[in-house]
Design a protein around this motif. Sequence first.
Motif, PDB file in Angstrom:
ATOM      1  N   TRP A   1      -6.620  14.727   6.480  1.00 36.31           N
ATOM      2  CA  TRP A   1      -6.203  13.909   7.631  1.00 36.31           C
ATOM      3  C   TRP A   1      -4.694  14.028   7.869  1.00 36.31           C
ATOM      4  N   GLY A   2      -4.062  14.962   7.155  1.00 34.54           N
ATOM      5  CA  GLY A   2      -2.636  15.225   7.373  1.00 34.54           C
ATOM      6  C   GLY A   2      -1.707  14.242   6.684  1.00 34.54           C
ATOM      7  N   TRP A   3      -2.224  13.429   5.753  1.00 34.64           N
ATOM      8  CA  TRP A   3      -1.359  12.486   5.019  1.00 34.64           C
ATOM      9  C   TRP A   3      -0.781  13.247   3.817  1.00 34.64           C
ATOM     10  N   GLN A   4       0.529  13.311   3.725  1.00 31.41           N
ATOM     11  CA  GLN A   4       1.182  14.142   2.711  1.00 31.41           C
ATOM     12  C   GLN A   4       1.157  13.472   1.331  1.00 31.41           C
ATOM     13  N   ILE A   5       0.720  14.256   0.357  1.00 27.97           N
ATOM     14  CA  ILE A   5       0.490  13.718  -0.994  1.00 27.97           C
ATOM     15  C   ILE A   5       1.783  13.794  -1.803  1.00 27.97           C
TER      16      ILE A   5
ATOM     17  N   SER B   1       0.870  -1.173   0.000  1.00 25.48           N
ATOM     18  CA  SER B   1       0.000   0.000   0.000  1.00 25.48           C
ATOM     19  C   SER B   1       0.903   1.218   0.000  1.00 25.48           C
ATOM     20  N   TYR B   2       0.424   2.266  -0.635  1.00 25.07           N
ATOM     21  CA  TYR B   2       1.196   3.512  -0.670  1.00 25.07           C
ATOM     22  C   TYR B   2       0.220   4.683  -0.646  1.00 25.07           C
ATOM     23  N   TYR B   3       0.328   5.495   0.376  1.00 24.89           N
ATOM     24  CA  TYR B   3      -0.571   6.648   0.495  1.00 24.89           C
ATOM     25  C   TYR B   3       0.168   7.976   0.561  1.00 24.89           C
TER      26      TYR B   3
ATOM     27  N   ARG C   1       7.148   6.606  -7.177  1.00 20.27           N
ATOM     28  CA  ARG C   1       8.187   6.153  -8.126  1.00 20.27           C
ATOM     29  C   ARG C   1       9.450   5.760  -7.354  1.00 20.27           C
ATOM     30  N   TYR C   2       9.766   6.578  -6.371  1.00 17.22           N
ATOM     31  CA  TYR C   2      10.936   6.296  -5.528  1.00 17.22           C
ATOM     32  C   TYR C   2      10.773   4.938  -4.835  1.00 17.22           C
ATOM     33  N   ALA C   3       9.588   4.730  -4.250  1.00 17.77           N
ATOM     34  CA  ALA C   3       9.321   3.476  -3.537  1.00 17.77           C
ATOM     35  C   ALA C   3       9.418   2.284  -4.492  1.00 17.77           C
ATOM     36  N   LEU C   4       8.811   2.420  -5.665  1.00 19.68           N
ATOM     37  CA  LEU C   4       8.827   1.310  -6.631  1.00 19.68           C
ATOM     38  C   LEU C   4      10.267   0.933  -6.998  1.00 19.68           C
TER      39      LEU C   4
ATOM     40  N   ARG D   1      -9.563  13.967  -6.049  1.00 16.42           N
ATOM     41  CA  ARG D   1      -9.223  12.529  -6.069  1.00 16.42           C
ATOM     42  C   ARG D   1      -8.604  12.173  -7.429  1.00 16.42           C
ATOM     43  N   ILE D   2      -9.208  12.723  -8.478  1.00 21.61           N
ATOM     44  CA  ILE D   2      -8.683  12.469  -9.827  1.00 21.61           C
ATOM     45  C   ILE D   2      -7.234  12.977  -9.911  1.00 21.61           C
ATOM     46  N   ASP D   3      -7.006  14.195  -9.383  1.00 19.06           N
ATOM     47  CA  ASP D   3      -5.645  14.761  -9.415  1.00 19.06           C
ATOM     48  C   ASP D   3      -4.662  13.845  -8.689  1.00 19.06           C
ATOM     49  N   TYR D   4      -5.089  13.381  -7.518  1.00 25.62           N
ATOM     50  CA  TYR D   4      -4.223  12.501  -6.721  1.00 25.62           C
ATOM     51  C   TYR D   4      -3.883  11.246  -7.531  1.00 25.62           C
ATOM     52  N   LEU D   5      -4.898  10.582  -8.063  1.00 26.41           N
ATOM     53  CA  LEU D   5      -4.674   9.317  -8.759  1.00 26.41           C
ATOM     54  C   LEU D   5      -3.887   9.528 -10.049  1.00 26.41           C
ATOM     55  N   ARG D   6      -4.223  10.615 -10.747  1.00 29.33           N
ATOM     56  CA  ARG D   6      -3.521  10.901 -12.006  1.00 29.33           C
ATOM     57  C   ARG D   6      -2.014  11.027 -11.747  1.00 29.33           C
ATOM     58  N   GLY D   7      -1.687  11.773 -10.701  1.00 33.78           N
ATOM     59  CA  GLY D   7      -0.275  11.984 -10.358  1.00 33.78           C
ATOM     60  C   GLY D   7       0.420  10.676 -10.051  1.00 33.78           C
ATOM     61  N   HIS D   8      -0.260   9.813  -9.318  1.00 31.87           N
ATOM     62  CA  HIS D   8       0.368   8.541  -8.932  1.00 31.87           C
ATOM     63  C   HIS D   8       0.488   7.597 -10.133  1.00 31.87           C
ATOM     64  N   ILE D   9      -0.529   7.574 -10.979  1.00 31.99           N
ATOM     65  CA  ILE D   9      -0.464   6.675 -12.143  1.00 31.99           C
ATOM     66  C   ILE D   9       0.662   7.131 -13.086  1.00 31.99           C
ATOM     67  N   ALA D  10       0.799   8.461 -13.230  1.00 29.26           N
ATOM     68  CA  ALA D  10       1.882   8.970 -14.088  1.00 29.26           C
ATOM     69  C   ALA D  10       3.240   8.498 -13.554  1.00 29.26           C
TER      70      ALA D  10
END
Length: 479
Positions: free
Chosen positions: A349-353, A315-317, A359-362, A397-406
């Motif tokens: 909730w204070g979770w940093q985006i 999981s990665y948040y 990419r670093y984690a992967l 939410r779209i922005d968040y997911l878009r950034g992560h998928i990229a």
Amino acid sequence: MSVFSKDFLWGGAVAANQCEGAWKEGGKGPSCADMCTGGSHTNSKRITGTIEEGTFYPSHEAIDFYHRYKEDIALFAEMGFKTFRFSIAWTRIFPTGMEGEPNEAGLAFYDDVISECLKCHIEPLVTISHYEMPFALTEKCNGWASRECIDLFVKYAKVLFNRYKGKVKYWLTFNEINAGTLPFGGYLSLGILNEGTTEFKNQVDDPMLRFQGLHHQFVASALAVQAGHQIDPECKIGCMIAYMTIYPYTCNPDDILLAQKQSNLQNNFCGDVQVRGEYPYFAKRYFEENNIRIHMEDGDLEILKKGCVDYYTFSYYMTNCTGTNPDQARTFGNLTGGLKNPYLEASDWGWQIDPKGLRYALNEIYGRYQIPLMIVENGLGAYDKIEEDGTIQDDYRIDYLRGHIAQMGEAIKDGVDLIGYTPWGCIDLVSASTGEMAKRYGFIYVDKYDDGTGDLSRKKKKSFVWYKKIIESDGDCLE
Ligand code: BG6
């Protein structure tokens, strides 16, 4: 042409205790999650031990997936899901964990869920234990603190492998097994309830017991992997780690070393055991310095060696910083908090985006293990609003997911073997850390609120249509 292959496993993820409800139906026994009240970001949920009359327990009805799974899976199919990650509730199969024979009604329910998925050409990805161990085992032996749980878990896992052989190809043994390295994971992941604990966020912690429990989970997982491969040689069994990228706050070598030490313990410790089949080199010193003595039986280390997983999921948040300056501002995160990063924004909730942190984690994970990776949780917990015209415009939410998928795409270009992506809470569900419904992750809105009201109807959010296009275009269409 897309960097994501045609057979990339796009999908979504949920867990039984956070979506099924029907906590007493079909012979189900109470799980650890069923003993938790609602809470909020600022107000911890409570662990009550017995059910208090008049108190709200969010898992008891949750979003009623138990009765609505057909409708929900049809919506997932409409989005084009190639896979659906869900967990099996141990307490539906063995209500106390200790019965000799499995509960047929529980197995029949998952027969139906699995055939519904297969009918919709969705590959089931099943977590065997996702924060929902039988509460009877907490009462009897303080959960995973006891070695007894190993055999009980392996018995349960074997029942599943035999029953769903040929239908379920992808399995995960324990959700976020590394939660056990942190105090928060004591009850959540290990079912350990020490005397004096009443609040979920403020558990009476006994690190030695936690690491002993973790050892039992490692052995149980390795035995389950061996059994699964024997029962169904075609199946793939993975580990699941809550990956918490930790940056040093400054380039002070003390901060660098601290970040490395924390990352080793929180991220690498469990992965090393489950992927490499042995305790990492740094475990010895950590145990010595923290007075942790683990009891291992003869043969345990051999079992670990023979029960290595086939693929690594996580999981990665968010990401956090760490450093030696005690005056830095802190913030929250999944399972644990850290220092605020001035370059990042955070959720409510204070979770940093931090998409680049993914990419670093992967790269970190793949560089370490070189086996296929899957991101089985990622997403933005947010307050959603229904507009006057009835729509839900969840562009954040779209922005968040878009950034992560990229960034997933970049990691694939880097050479990482990433085989799937299942965003968390593809349908709104109960939050694991706070017990809230208000913290929503879904592409599908569920009419259910923190006071227990709501008609449970489902509604597509703007992100539903967006994610459908992402899947249709193999991740190519990121506008
Ligand atoms: C992970 C868990 O820790 O994060 C999920 O595996 C959980 O069960 C998810 O729901 C998001 O956390 P939260 O606390 O926002 O529900």
